[in-house]
Design a protein around this motif. Structure first.
Motif, mmCIF file in Angstrom:
data_model
loop_
_atom_site.group_PDB
_atom_site.id
_atom_site.type_symbol
_atom_site.label_atom_id
_atom_site.label_comp_id
_atom_site.label_asym_id
_atom_site.label_seq_id
_atom_site.Cartn_x
_atom_site.Cartn_y
_atom_site.Cartn_z
ATOM 1 N N ILE A 3 -86.166 34.207 -38.960
ATOM 2 C CA ILE A 3 -84.867 34.396 -39.598
ATOM 3 C C ILE A 3 -83.784 34.231 -38.537
ATOM 4 O O ILE A 3 -83.825 34.883 -37.494
ATOM 5 N N PRO A 4 -82.797 33.330 -38.774
ATOM 6 C CA PRO A 4 -81.741 33.129 -37.783
ATOM 7 C C PRO A 4 -80.890 34.391 -37.640
ATOM 8 O O PRO A 4 -80.604 35.063 -38.612
ATOM 9 N N GLN A 5 -80.531 34.688 -36.414
ATOM 10 C CA GLN A 5 -79.676 35.825 -36.125
ATOM 11 C C GLN A 5 -78.600 35.411 -35.148
ATOM 12 O O GLN A 5 -78.706 34.386 -34.483
ATOM 13 N N LEU A 6 -77.604 36.255 -35.049
ATOM 14 C CA LEU A 6 -76.548 36.060 -34.073
ATOM 15 C C LEU A 6 -76.307 37.396 -33.397
ATOM 16 O O LEU A 6 -76.169 38.418 -34.066
ATOM 17 N N THR A 7 -76.265 37.356 -32.078
ATOM 18 C CA THR A 7 -75.988 38.559 -31.309
ATOM 19 C C THR A 7 -74.736 38.317 -30.480
ATOM 20 O O THR A 7 -74.538 37.236 -29.942
ATOM 21 N N VAL A 8 -73.901 39.349 -30.394
ATOM 22 C CA VAL A 8 -72.666 39.267 -29.623
ATOM 23 C C VAL A 8 -72.692 40.344 -28.552
ATOM 24 O O VAL A 8 -72.901 41.519 -28.846
ATOM 25 N N PHE A 9 -72.487 39.926 -27.309
ATOM 26 C CA PHE A 9 -72.345 40.845 -26.189
ATOM 27 C C PHE A 9 -70.906 40.738 -25.713
ATOM 28 O O PHE A 9 -70.394 39.632 -25.550
ATOM 29 N N ARG A 10 -70.259 41.871 -25.500
ATOM 30 C CA ARG A 10 -68.854 41.862 -25.101
ATOM 31 C C ARG A 10 -68.678 42.682 -23.830
ATOM 32 O O ARG A 10 -69.104 43.829 -23.759
ATOM 33 N N HIS A 11 -68.022 42.070 -22.846
ATOM 34 C CA HIS A 11 -67.711 42.741 -21.590
ATOM 35 C C HIS A 11 -66.194 42.736 -21.435
ATOM 36 O O HIS A 11 -65.578 41.667 -21.444
ATOM 37 N N ASP A 12 -65.602 43.914 -21.285
ATOM 38 C CA ASP A 12 -64.150 44.050 -21.179
ATOM 39 C C ASP A 12 -63.720 44.367 -19.756
ATOM 40 O O ASP A 12 -64.419 45.062 -19.029
ATOM 41 N N MET A 13 -62.534 43.875 -19.413
ATOM 42 C CA MET A 13 -61.869 44.229 -18.162
ATOM 43 C C MET A 13 -60.383 44.265 -18.466
ATOM 44 O O MET A 13 -59.754 43.207 -18.641
ATOM 45 N N ASN A 14 -59.850 45.471 -18.595
ATOM 46 C CA ASN A 14 -58.453 45.676 -18.965
ATOM 47 C C ASN A 14 -58.175 45.015 -20.316
ATOM 48 O O ASN A 14 -58.783 45.383 -21.302
ATOM 49 N N ASN A 15 -57.272 44.027 -20.344
ATOM 50 C CA ASN A 15 -56.954 43.383 -21.628
ATOM 51 C C ASN A 15 -57.649 42.032 -21.787
ATOM 52 O O ASN A 15 -57.194 41.175 -22.526
ATOM 53 N N ARG A 16 -58.776 41.847 -21.085
ATOM 54 C CA ARG A 16 -59.576 40.616 -21.150
ATOM 55 C C ARG A 16 -60.966 40.947 -21.670
ATOM 56 O O ARG A 16 -61.462 42.046 -21.456
ATOM 57 N N ALA A 17 -61.590 39.964 -22.310
ATOM 58 C CA ALA A 17 -62.976 40.139 -22.746
ATOM 59 C C ALA A 17 -63.735 38.832 -22.584
ATOM 60 O O ALA A 17 -63.194 37.756 -22.820
ATOM 61 N N LEU A 18 -64.988 38.968 -22.184
ATOM 62 C CA LEU A 18 -65.924 37.860 -22.208
ATOM 63 C C LEU A 18 -66.919 38.190 -23.304
ATOM 64 O O LEU A 18 -67.589 39.221 -23.253
ATOM 65 N N MET A 19 -66.970 37.337 -24.309
ATOM 66 C CA MET A 19 -67.924 37.511 -25.395
ATOM 67 C C MET A 19 -68.991 36.434 -25.240
ATOM 68 O O MET A 19 -68.667 35.254 -25.166
ATOM 69 N N THR A 20 -70.235 36.853 -25.198
ATOM 70 C CA THR A 20 -71.349 35.925 -25.118
ATOM 71 C C THR A 20 -72.084 35.982 -26.437
ATOM 72 O O THR A 20 -72.551 37.045 -26.842
ATOM 73 N N LEU A 21 -72.152 34.845 -27.121
ATOM 74 C CA LEU A 21 -72.836 34.763 -28.401
ATOM 75 C C LEU A 21 -74.194 34.112 -28.197
ATOM 76 O O LEU A 21 -74.321 33.169 -27.423
#
Length: 133
Positions: A3-21
């Motif tokens: 079954i296809p899935q999607l996972t989101v990881f989010r790393h924040d630094m102040n008012n910035r974010a790196l989202m890895t899908l």
């Protein structure tokens, strides 16, 4: 068949974010993308970098989610940039003429949250398996 899935990881630094899908972005999982990007804005994030290195598929529903989030982020005086889109999304971006709206510059001038250490990690979000709703 898995079954296809999607996972989101989010790393924040102040008012910035790196989202890895990770996984597939399609009609079944796009709500996770929409909600994750909207949550960034609600949390005061104004610079969002989306790493798509491990996305195996993304259709036009994903493109629409990214365009909507980009518009909302710009309205909040911020920016959203996609990094390393899968080939199918790169092709859709080229065909629709939206590459310049969403893709990071090759020299990295758009800024990357990945270069800075994250001091807050938001728990991963996973789309439920199809049929689990």
């Amino acid at each position: 068949m898995p079954i296809p899935q999607l996972t989101v990881f989010r790393h924040d630094m102040n008012n910035r974010a790196l989202m890895t899908l990770t996984g597939e972005i399609d009609l079944e999982t796009v709500h996770v993308v929409r909600e994750s990007l909207a949550q960034c804005l609600r949390d005061g994030i104004r610079t969002i970098d989306v790493d798509l290195t491990t996305v195996t598929f993304c259709d036009v529903t994903g493109l629409n989610a990214f365009l909507h989030a980009s518009s909302a982020t710009a309205a909040a005086c911020g920016s959203l940039r996609l990094h390393h889109p899968p080939p199918i999304l790169a092709r859709i971006l080229a065909l629709t003429g939206t590459s310049t709206l969403l893709l990071a510059l090759p020299d990295g001038r758009s800024g990357r949250a990945a270069d800075a250490p994250a001091h807050r990690i938001v728990p991963a979000t996973t789309a439920p398996p199809v049929g689990a709703l």
